[in-house]
Design an enzyme around this catalytic site. Structure first.
Site, short mmCIF file in Angstrom:
data_model
loop_
_atom_site.label_atom_id
_atom_site.label_comp_id
_atom_site.label_asym_id
_atom_site.label_seq_id
_atom_site.Cartn_x
_atom_site.Cartn_y
_atom_site.Cartn_z
N TYR A 117 0.86 -1.19 0.00
CA TYR A 117 0.00 0.00 0.00
C TYR A 117 0.89 1.24 0.00
O TYR A 117 1.89 1.30 0.72
CB TYR A 117 -0.89 0.03 1.25
CG TYR A 117 -1.67 1.33 1.35
CD1 TYR A 117 -2.95 1.43 0.80
CD2 TYR A 117 -1.11 2.47 1.94
CE1 TYR A 117 -3.63 2.63 0.83
CE2 TYR A 117 -1.79 3.66 1.97
CZ TYR A 117 -3.05 3.74 1.43
OH TYR A 117 -3.73 4.93 1.45
N GLU A 205 -3.00 7.88 -4.15
CA GLU A 205 -3.00 6.56 -3.50
C GLU A 205 -2.74 5.47 -4.54
O GLU A 205 -3.36 5.48 -5.60
CB GLU A 205 -4.35 6.32 -2.81
CG GLU A 205 -4.36 5.08 -1.94
CD GLU A 205 -5.73 4.86 -1.29
OE1 GLU A 205 -6.72 4.66 -2.03
OE2 GLU A 205 -5.80 4.89 -0.05
#
Ligand code: ADP
Ligand code: MG
Length: 395
Positions: A117, A205
């Site tokens: 992530y 992101e």
């Protein structure tokens, strides 16, 4: 302002952030052709909507169809694309109503050794941008934060200098990168941070950020939103806007110079000033109600703007009562009431309307309301107003 994955990836590529090869498809035939052009055995057909969770999301019209699928032939690409296009994808982020898919992104299927992530946001408390990374790729960061907060690592960086080599090593070591991954990270991480700053992002992101079998980092997903206050510096980004993804009333409000955000409650709010609008919503909740919206008419509201504001509030079928909360500072209360009464006639409001006024010329304004002969409830203060408007729903 949010953009689609494929658009974010094009910007990544221009900024030197590695992405897989991909092609945009608007029809099933284009999706099949994209598979052929990519020339990889496995390709991934990805629905383009402004929401995540697409891989686990399903279509209303085709309950077995996922929003992101692996395909192994042009025919498979075509069949999946045919089901996805013009259908409604429901994910954890879209709400029950889902989002209609009109664009697909067909991407080369990659050999994934690790999924990580990565997010870059502004840390307002520290006053710097921060890189957030985790070994738990593919999962929502909120879930990781709840289940295994120790797996989240953060590194703040100076926006003028960018992410420095020692910071890359720190992050890479914490994530257990081998030599190849560390080498790839040495360009990947500073470049995504540079992109974040130079593009005035509010969020960038990448979930998952993958490491391939060869140790290369690649952005497999891309979610980017820009700080709207900086859009004047990025006129070229405006063409990336997809109005179909936005709340029609919010677009209308923007055009009328109003700040409007739709919410899920049933009490419409019309307020002057953003801070007052926030506290109005708080007070409504405190007294057991649910605001249907945030609406700031600004400092200099005229009849046209107030009319438009009522129109936008009333366009929401959930609205069952309206609270007008005005502080006459720059704007005199009587001017607002004039606009209010004009708008009331223009629209023909039939829902319960509670008005709280305070400030310059408040006495004159209250008299005007009393003399108007309209079904308007006046309130003495904010608490009284919140109680009265919540009370109309229970009546
Ligand atoms: P979302 O986050 O909206 O579900 P993603 O782009 O993250 O969409 O895709 C979901 C999952 O699909 C990823 O976590 C990854 O496992 C897989 N995936 C996506 N793109 C590719 C690709 N190009 N090659 C292989 N797998 C992929
Ligand atoms: Mg993702």
């Amino acid at each position: 302002m949010k953009i689609h994955e494929y658009q974010a990836k094009q910007l990544f590529a221009a900024a030197g952030v590695p992405i897989p090869k991909g092609i945009v498809a608007k029809t099933a035939d284009e999706a099949a052709a994209a598979y052929e052009t990519l020339g990889t055995k496995v390709a991934v057909v990805k629905s383009q909507i402004h929401a995540g969770g697409r891989g686990k999301g399903r279509f209303k019209e085709h309950p077995d169809q996922a929003g992101v699928v692996l395909v192994k032939s042009a025919e498979e690409a075509r069949e999946n694309a045919a089901r996805m296009l013009d259908s409604t994808l429901v994910t954890i982020q879209t709400g029950d109503e889902g989002k209609q898919v009109s664009t697909l992104y067909v991407e080369q299927g990659l050999d994934i050794a690790r999924e990580l992530y990565l997010g870059v946001v502004v840390d307002r408390e520290v006053g710097k941008p921060v890189v957030i990374m985790s070994s738990e790729g593919g999962m929502a960061i909120e879930e990781i934060a709840e289940e295994s907060p120790e797996k989240i690592i953060r590194e703040h960086f100076d926006p003028a200098i960018g992410l420095q080599p020692y910071q890359v090593r720190k992050l890479g070591n914490a994530l257990g990168f081998d030599k190849a991954a560390m080498k790839s990270a040495a360009t990947f991480l500073p470049k995504i941070c540079r992109f974040f700053v130079d593009s005035d992002c509010s969020m960038a992101e990448i979930n998952p950020l993958i490491i391939t079998g060869d140790g290369a980092l690649l952005a497999l997903d891309a979610k980017v939103s820009f700080d709207e206050n900086a859009m004047f510096r990025h006129k070229d980004f405006l063409e990336l806007r997809d109005l179909a993804e936005e709340e029609p009333n919010e677009i209308q409000a923007q055009e009328a110079g109003l700040s409007y955000v739709k919410l899920d409650g049933n009490i419409g709010c019309l307020v002057n000033g953003a801070g007052l609008a926030m506290s109005t919503m708080d007070l409504i909740k405190l007294h057991g109600g649910e605001p249907a919206n945030f609406l700031d008419v600004g400092g200099g509201a005229n009849v046209d703007q107030v009319t438009e504001a009522f129109r936008i509030i009333l366009a929401d079928p959930n609205v069952k009562a309206i609270l007008v909360n005005i502080f006459g500072g720059i704007m005199k209360c009587d001017t607002i009431v004039e606009a209010l009464l004009g708008a009331y006639d223009n629209i023909g409001i039939t829902l319960p309307l509670v008005v709280r006024l305070e400030g310059t010329n408040v006495e004159k304004a209250r008299q005007m309301l009393a003399d108007s002969g309209k079904q308007i409830t006046t309130a003495t203060d904010l608490t009284d107003a919140a109680q009265k408007v919540v009370g109309t729903l229970n009546a």
